[in-house]
Motif scaffolding. Structure first.
Motif, PDB file in Angstrom:
ATOM      1  N   ALA A  61       0.819  -1.202   0.000  1.00 20.06           N
ATOM      2  CA  ALA A  61       0.000   0.000   0.000  1.00 20.06           C
ATOM      3  C   ALA A  61       0.864   1.269   0.000  1.00 20.06           C
ATOM      4  O   ALA A  61       0.401   2.334  -0.404  1.00 20.06           O
ATOM      5  N   ASN A  62       2.123   1.160   0.435  1.00 15.08           N
ATOM      6  CA  ASN A  62       3.022   2.319   0.457  1.00 15.08           C
ATOM      7  C   ASN A  62       3.666   2.607  -0.886  1.00 15.08           C
ATOM      8  O   ASN A  62       4.376   3.594  -1.024  1.00 15.08           O
ATOM      9  N   VAL A  63       3.456   1.728  -1.863  1.00 20.27           N
ATOM     10  CA  VAL A  63       4.038   1.951  -3.186  1.00 20.27           C
ATOM     11  C   VAL A  63       3.057   2.800  -3.988  1.00 20.27           C
ATOM     12  O   VAL A  63       1.960   2.349  -4.297  1.00 20.27           O
ATOM     13  N   PRO A  64       3.447   4.025  -4.305  1.00 23.54           N
ATOM     14  CA  PRO A  64       2.508   4.895  -5.031  1.00 23.54           C
ATOM     15  C   PRO A  64       2.271   4.387  -6.449  1.00 23.54           C
ATOM     16  O   PRO A  64       3.206   4.055  -7.173  1.00 23.54           O
ATOM     17  N   GLY A  65       0.987   4.287  -6.818  1.00 26.25           N
ATOM     18  CA  GLY A  65       0.640   3.928  -8.184  1.00 26.25           C
ATOM     19  C   GLY A  65       0.751   2.459  -8.541  1.00 26.25           C
ATOM     20  O   GLY A  65       0.623   2.113  -9.713  1.00 26.25           O
ATOM     21  N   LEU A  66       0.989   1.575  -7.565  1.00 23.76           N
ATOM     22  CA  LEU A  66       1.050   0.140  -7.863  1.00 23.76           C
ATOM     23  C   LEU A  66      -0.141  -0.544  -7.201  1.00 23.76           C
ATOM     24  O   LEU A  66      -0.111  -0.868  -6.020  1.00 23.76           O
ATOM     25  N   PRO A  67      -1.204  -0.766  -7.981  1.00 21.07           N
ATOM     26  CA  PRO A  67      -2.371  -1.457  -7.417  1.00 21.07           C
ATOM     27  C   PRO A  67      -2.030  -2.894  -7.024  1.00 21.07           C
ATOM     28  O   PRO A  67      -1.157  -3.531  -7.626  1.00 21.07           O
ATOM     29  N   THR A  68      -2.719  -3.386  -6.023  1.00 18.90           N
ATOM     30  CA  THR A  68      -2.497  -4.743  -5.537  1.00 18.90           C
ATOM     31  C   THR A  68      -2.698  -5.762  -6.652  1.00 18.90           C
ATOM     32  O   THR A  68      -1.921  -6.704  -6.797  1.00 18.90           O
ATOM     33  N   LYS A  69      -3.726  -5.584  -7.465  1.00 20.09           N
ATOM     34  CA  LYS A  69      -4.025  -6.532  -8.543  1.00 20.09           C
ATOM     35  C   LYS A  69      -2.879  -6.586  -9.555  1.00 20.09           C
ATOM     36  O   LYS A  69      -2.524  -7.660 -10.047  1.00 20.09           O
ATOM     37  N   THR A  70      -2.293  -5.433  -9.857  1.00 23.15           N
ATOM     38  CA  THR A  70      -1.164  -5.403 -10.791  1.00 23.15           C
ATOM     39  C   THR A  70       0.023  -6.157 -10.218  1.00 23.15           C
ATOM     40  O   THR A  70       0.679  -6.936 -10.915  1.00 23.15           O
ATOM     41  N   ALA A  71       0.292  -5.940  -8.932  1.00 22.07           N
ATOM     42  CA  ALA A  71       1.397  -6.649  -8.278  1.00 22.07           C
ATOM     43  C   ALA A  71       1.140  -8.153  -8.295  1.00 22.07           C
ATOM     44  O   ALA A  71       2.048  -8.941  -8.562  1.00 22.07           O
ATOM     45  N   GLN A  72      -0.102  -8.564  -8.040  1.00 26.79           N
ATOM     46  CA  GLN A  72      -0.433  -9.986  -8.058  1.00 26.79           C
ATOM     47  C   GLN A  72      -0.236 -10.576  -9.454  1.00 26.79           C
ATOM     48  O   GLN A  72       0.269 -11.690  -9.599  1.00 26.79           O
ATOM     49  N   ARG A  73      -0.621  -9.829 -10.483  1.00 23.82           N
ATOM     50  CA  ARG A  73      -0.444 -10.321 -11.853  1.00 23.82           C
ATOM     51  C   ARG A  73       1.030 -10.442 -12.209  1.00 23.82           C
ATOM     52  O   ARG A  73       1.446 -11.418 -12.835  1.00 23.82           O
ATOM     53  N   LEU A  74       1.826  -9.437 -11.828  1.00 18.98           N
ATOM     54  CA  LEU A  74       3.256  -9.497 -12.124  1.00 18.98           C
ATOM     55  C   LEU A  74       3.906 -10.686 -11.425  1.00 18.98           C
ATOM     56  O   LEU A  74       4.760 -11.376 -11.998  1.00 18.98           O
ATOM     57  N   MET A  75       3.500 -10.955 -10.181  1.00 16.81           N
ATOM     58  CA  MET A  75       4.058 -12.098  -9.453  1.00 16.81           C
ATOM     59  C   MET A  75       3.605 -13.412 -10.085  1.00 16.81           C
ATOM     60  O   MET A  75       4.385 -14.363 -10.177  1.00 16.81           O
ATOM     61  N   ALA A  76       2.356 -13.478 -10.537  1.00 16.69           N
ATOM     62  CA  ALA A  76       1.863 -14.695 -11.191  1.00 16.69           C
ATOM     63  C   ALA A  76       2.607 -14.943 -12.498  1.00 16.69           C
ATOM     64  O   ALA A  76       2.968 -16.086 -12.816  1.00 16.69           O
ATOM     65  N   VAL A  77       2.858 -13.878 -13.245  1.00 14.80           N
ATOM     66  CA  VAL A  77       3.630 -13.989 -14.489  1.00 14.80           C
ATOM     67  C   VAL A  77       5.024 -14.519 -14.185  1.00 14.80           C
ATOM     68  O   VAL A  77       5.533 -15.406 -14.875  1.00 14.80           O
ATOM     69  N   ALA A  78       5.651 -13.992 -13.142  1.00 14.10           N
ATOM     70  CA  ALA A  78       7.008 -14.430 -12.786  1.00 14.10           C
ATOM     71  C   ALA A  78       7.015 -15.897 -12.365  1.00 14.10           C
ATOM     72  O   ALA A  78       7.911 -16.649 -12.746  1.00 14.10           O
ATOM     73  N   ARG A  79       6.022 -16.304 -11.574  1.00 18.18           N
ATOM     74  CA  ARG A  79       5.965 -17.703 -11.132  1.00 18.18           C
ATOM     75  C   ARG A  79       5.797 -18.649 -12.313  1.00 18.18           C
ATOM     76  O   ARG A  79       6.408 -19.702 -12.372  1.00 18.18           O
ATOM     77  N   ARG A  80       4.950 -18.267 -13.248  1.00 18.14           N
ATOM     78  CA  ARG A  80       4.601 -19.173 -14.354  1.00 18.14           C
ATOM     79  C   ARG A  80       5.628 -19.165 -15.477  1.00 18.14           C
ATOM     80  O   ARG A  80       5.900 -20.194 -16.076  1.00 18.14           O
ATOM     81  N   PHE A  81       6.182 -17.986 -15.788  1.00 16.48           N
ATOM     82  CA  PHE A  81       6.988 -17.870 -16.998  1.00 16.48           C
ATOM     83  C   PHE A  81       8.449 -17.499 -16.762  1.00 16.48           C
ATOM     84  O   PHE A  81       9.153 -17.172 -17.713  1.00 16.48           O
TER      85      PHE A  81
END
Length: 190
Positions: A61-81
């Motif tokens: 929540a302290n990261v300006p402009g980084l929605p939680t959903k975007t962070a979750q998608r980026l982490m899912a992309v990293a885990r999978r690919f």
């Protein structure tokens, strides 16, 4: 089995980590390539792993402009690919296409260069995200349609009493089921 407890970061440790984290993620909206998305997702996973349990969302929540959903998608992309070959990442190209491929069950086959539901790396390379989404949905619908007649052919209608007996049978132990099968065989012979 007990879960391992992570050591809580001291204020000084967190202060040392935060500027690097913000600097690394400050341009996440400018991320357009699949490689950059995987790199940022891996970075988020490392930061999340360094935090004590339950602290991730507070710090995110302290990261300006980084929605939680975007962070979750980026982490899912990293885990999978994260182990994807260069040919796959070059063909996919954009983050949007990579996120669209997250829901594809056989994405691992695509990473190896094999066709999945009629999709190939060559096709994906020349598609827009919208075209990829439509092609993926069409392929999945065709796959479901091919499976549907087989399922309907095996469909058996049971009476209420038969359904009750089936539920009772499923609760039986293996020896009890074996005994019931022997009785059924004897009844079928007579």
């Amino acid at each position: 089995m007990m879960a391992t407890q992570r050591k809580a970061l001291s204020d000084a440790e967190w202060e040392a980590l935060v500027p690097h984290w913000f600097k690394h993620l400050s341009d996440f909206r400018a991320t357009r390539t699949a490689r950059a998305a995987i790199e940022q997702g891996n970075h988020l996973l490392r930061v999340k792993a360094s935090l004590p349990h339950g602290e991730w969302l507070n710090h995110l929540a302290n990261v300006p402009g980084l929605p939680t959903k975007t962070a979750q998608r980026l982490m899912a992309v990293a885990r999978r690919f994260s182990g994807a070959p260069d040919a796959f990442l070059d063909a996919v190209g954009s983050v949007s296409k990579l996120i669209e491929l997250l829901t594809l069950d056989d994405a691992e086959l695509l990473m190896r260069g094999e066709a999945v539901n009629g999709l190939t790396l060559e096709c994906i390379e020349h598609m827009t995200v919208t075209e990829l989404r439509v092609a993926k949905r069409d392929a999945q619908a065709r796959d479901r349609a091919e499976c549907r007649p087989v399922r309907q052919a095996n469909l058996v209608r049971l009476s209420v009493e038969e359904e009750r007996m089936l539920r009772l049978f499923r609760k039986c132990t293996k020896p009890a089921k074996a005994a019931l099968f022997r009785v059924a065989e004897q009844l079928a012979r007579s």
